[in-house]
Design an enzyme around this catalytic site. Structure first.
Site, PDB file in Angstrom:
ATOM      1  CB  SER A  85       2.019  14.139  -1.578  1.00  0.00           C
ATOM      2  OG  SER A  85       0.609  13.996  -1.508  1.00  0.00           O
ATOM      3  CG  LEU A 107       2.334   8.974   1.742  1.00  0.00           C
ATOM      4  CD1 LEU A 107       3.754   9.475   1.503  1.00  0.00           C
ATOM      5  CD2 LEU A 107       2.271   7.449   1.637  1.00  0.00           C
ATOM      6  CE1 TYR A 108      -4.393  13.549  -1.106  1.00  0.00           C
ATOM      7  CE2 TYR A 108      -5.644  13.943   0.914  1.00  0.00           C
ATOM      8  CZ  TYR A 108      -5.501  14.094  -0.454  1.00  0.00           C
ATOM      9  OH  TYR A 108      -6.446  14.776  -1.172  1.00  0.00           O
ATOM     10  N   GLY A 109      -1.063  14.331   2.996  1.00  0.00           N
ATOM     11  CA  GLY A 109      -1.018  15.766   3.262  1.00  0.00           C
ATOM     12  C   GLY A 109       0.298  16.398   2.858  1.00  0.00           C
TER      13      GLY A 109
END
Length: 251
Positions: free
Chosen positions: A161, A157-159
């Site tokens: 985005s 999710l973080y990567g």
């Protein structure tokens, strides 16, 4: 021109400027003479950063902002310009970094991450960059992450985005670069901040040990890279993603 006046007359907006990399960046830009607006959700922390800058002889303002959508982004941009004039520098630093299995992320987690990490920078640039282009100058720096560059367990999710922000960096450089607006990004590795202080004991050091430097970075080291991209020192740099990760990208 002395270093202390390198950005004299310039105006800057730093999102997420109340702590960590954003705070260090706001201090550094103000130290070069820029009039700085920093945004965040915590007015107390924001006020302390402003007071620190003013005590050193600089100019700073805090604007409370909970960046999540087009309206909040455009409102922040307009409030910042009302305080310091047309913006010359935009640092898209505000972000969240949820870690964990894909199967455990909720739609609310997804929307919050992409809202702050992608949608807010998109509409800040939409609001600010056209004016920069009309004036024929400006610098936009997006803060990404090393895990936007490779697959990592728990970082989907973080990567993803931040990978979107990397592509936006390149697309905006192509769109606005011919009219004098430089758009670049920094890609920090493990960095000692208030946010990473909450990570399990030893995990930040373990992550940092995988890179040649063998240690976490400091917020000042990342801020120095942002300042480089914000100033004319990097006048021939456009659409670049500058790793500030202790060499992790190399191994």
């Amino acid at each position: 021109m002395s270093e202390a006046s390198e950005l004299a007359g310039a105006s800057a907006l730093v999102t997420g400027g109340t702590s960590g990399i954003g705070r260090a960046t706001a201090l550094a830009l103000a130290g070069l003479g820029a009039r700085v607006v920093l945004s965040g959700r915590d007015a107390d922390r924001g006020g302390k950063v402003v007071a620190e800058i003013e005590a050193a002889g600089g100019e700073a303002h805090f604007v409370a902002a909970d960046l999540r959508d087009e309206t909040s982004a455009r409102t922040l941009a307009r409030e910042a310009a009302a305080l310091v004039g047309p913006l010359d520098i935009l640092v898209n630093n505000a972000g969240i970094f949820p870690f964990g299995p894909t199967g455990e992320a909720t739609e609310a987690d997804f929307d919050a991450t992409y809202g702050l990490n992608v949608k807010a920078p998109y509409f800040l640039v939409s609001e600010i960059a056209p004016g920069m282009a009309e004036r024929g100058r400006g610098s936009i720096i997006n803060v990404s992450t090393m895990v936007a560059e490779y697959g990592a367990d728990g970082m989907a999710l973080y990567g993803s985005s931040k990978a979107a922000l990397v592509l936006l960096t390149k697309a905006w450089a192509a769109e606005y670069g011919p009219r004098g607006v430089r758009v670049n990004a920094v890609s920090p590795g493990p960095t000692l901040t208030e946010g990473t202080a909450g990570m399990p004991d030893g995990s930040l050091d373990a992550l940092a040990s995988q890179a040649p430097a063998g240690r976490p970075g400091t917020t000042q080291e990342v801020a120095a890279a942002i300042v480089y991209l914000a100033t004319d020192r990097s006048s021939f740099v456009q659409g670049a993603v500058l790793p500030v990760d202790g060499g992790r990208i190399a191994v």
